[in-house]
Motif scaffolding. Structure first.
Motif, short mmCIF file in Angstrom:
data_model
loop_
_atom_site.label_atom_id
_atom_site.label_comp_id
_atom_site.label_asym_id
_atom_site.label_seq_id
_atom_site.Cartn_x
_atom_site.Cartn_y
_atom_site.Cartn_z
N GLU A 45 41.89 25.59 44.61
CA GLU A 45 40.53 26.06 44.32
C GLU A 45 40.48 27.59 44.23
OE1 GLU A 45 37.70 24.42 47.08
OE2 GLU A 45 38.36 22.37 46.65
N VAL A 46 41.16 28.24 45.16
CA VAL A 46 41.15 29.71 45.15
C VAL A 46 41.89 30.23 43.93
CG1 VAL A 46 41.82 31.81 46.38
CG2 VAL A 46 40.92 29.87 47.65
N ILE A 47 42.99 29.62 43.56
CA ILE A 47 43.73 30.04 42.36
C ILE A 47 42.82 29.92 41.14
CG2 ILE A 47 45.60 29.43 40.77
CD1 ILE A 47 47.29 28.75 43.28
N ASP A 48 42.13 28.80 41.02
CA ASP A 48 41.22 28.61 39.89
C ASP A 48 40.12 29.66 39.89
OD1 ASP A 48 42.67 26.45 38.99
OD2 ASP A 48 41.33 24.95 39.88
N GLU A 49 39.58 29.94 41.07
CA GLU A 49 38.51 30.94 41.20
C GLU A 49 39.01 32.32 40.79
OE1 GLU A 49 35.23 32.43 44.51
OE2 GLU A 49 37.15 31.67 45.22
N VAL A 50 40.19 32.69 41.26
CA VAL A 50 40.76 34.01 40.92
C VAL A 50 40.97 34.12 39.41
CG1 VAL A 50 42.82 35.46 41.12
CG2 VAL A 50 41.85 34.41 43.15
N VAL A 51 41.54 33.09 38.82
CA VAL A 51 41.82 33.12 37.38
C VAL A 51 40.52 33.21 36.59
CG1 VAL A 51 42.75 31.79 35.45
CG2 VAL A 51 44.04 31.95 37.58
N ASP A 52 39.56 32.37 36.91
CA ASP A 52 38.30 32.35 36.16
C ASP A 52 37.54 33.67 36.31
OD1 ASP A 52 38.91 29.79 35.38
OD2 ASP A 52 37.56 28.82 36.82
N TYR A 53 37.46 34.18 37.52
CA TYR A 53 36.73 35.43 37.76
C TYR A 53 37.43 36.59 37.06
CZ TYR A 53 33.98 39.02 40.05
OH TYR A 53 33.15 40.09 40.29
N THR A 54 38.75 36.62 37.14
CA THR A 54 39.51 37.70 36.51
C THR A 54 39.31 37.69 35.00
OG1 THR A 54 41.12 37.68 38.30
CG2 THR A 54 41.81 38.72 36.24
N MET A 55 39.29 36.50 34.40
CA MET A 55 39.07 36.43 32.95
C MET A 55 37.68 36.94 32.57
SD MET A 55 41.07 32.88 32.07
CE MET A 55 40.52 32.83 30.40
N SER A 56 36.66 36.60 33.36
CA SER A 56 35.32 37.10 33.04
C SER A 56 35.24 38.60 33.28
CB SER A 56 34.25 36.34 33.82
OG SER A 56 34.37 36.56 35.19
N HIS A 57 35.94 39.09 34.32
CA HIS A 57 35.99 40.53 34.56
C HIS A 57 36.63 41.25 33.38
CE1 HIS A 57 36.99 44.45 36.18
NE2 HIS A 57 38.27 44.18 35.98
N PHE A 58 37.75 40.72 32.88
CA PHE A 58 38.42 41.32 31.74
C PHE A 58 37.49 41.39 30.52
CE2 PHE A 58 43.06 40.08 33.01
CZ PHE A 58 43.07 41.08 33.96
N ALA A 59 36.78 40.31 30.26
CA ALA A 59 35.87 40.28 29.11
C ALA A 59 34.79 41.35 29.26
CB ALA A 59 35.24 38.90 28.96
N PHE A 60 34.25 41.49 30.46
CA PHE A 60 33.21 42.49 30.73
C PHE A 60 33.78 43.90 30.53
CE2 PHE A 60 30.93 45.31 33.67
CZ PHE A 60 29.64 45.15 33.20
#
Length: 153
Positions: A45-60
């Motif tokens: 769950e944490v791995i998924d959260e890190v990946v998803d959040y990081t991708m949205s951060h990159f887009a921003f």
């Protein structure tokens, strides 16, 4: 590996980005805690959260750089794309049953700290100048807000 601690030299001076970076570090610390719990589902769950959040951060971040006209935006975006592919490989290895938590956390923390101190610091001044200019232009709600204020107080 010990918990990660935010260091002042990681601040790039754009509060929203600095907050997002702090959040990623917080997630990496959650990964450490999940590892210690020996609960594979929690780690996943944490791995998924890190990946998803990081991708949205990159887009921003990429949107801010584009809006500011940062000349190396395309190169910075490619760095993000390579990183995302690398993390996706870790995620696949984890899903295949491999224990990659330590390796992933070490790679993420090193990469993140180096990326912030190098690539992100490089765009910070131009993006800050753009954001400041935007704020000045839109102070008081723009033309309509200034006009209404002038007529109606």
């Amino acid at each position: 590996m010990a918990l990660l601690v935010w260091q002042d030299d990681l601040n790039i001076g754009i509060e929203v980005i600095d907050q997002q970076h702090r959040r990623i570090i917080e997630m990496l610390n959650h990964l450490h805690v999940a590892q210690a719990s020996m609960q594979r589902a929690a780690v996943g769950e944490v791995i998924d959260e890190v990946v998803d959040y990081t991708m949205s951060h990159f887009a921003f971040e990429e949107e801010l750089m584009e809006e500011a006209g940062y000349p190396f935006c395309a190169a910075h975006k490619r760095v993000h794309e390579v990183f995302i592919k690398r993390v996706a490989e870790y995620r696949l290895r984890f899903q295949a049953g491999e224990d990659i938590s330590d390796e992933l956390r070490t790679m993420l923390s090193r990469w993140l700290f180096n990326h912030i101190r190098g690539d992100d610091q490089a765009y910070a001044e131009q993006v800050k100048a753009h954001l400041n200019q935007f704020a000045r232009e839109h102070q008081g709600g723009g033309w309509l807000g200034r006009t209404l204020k002038r007529f109606f107080g």
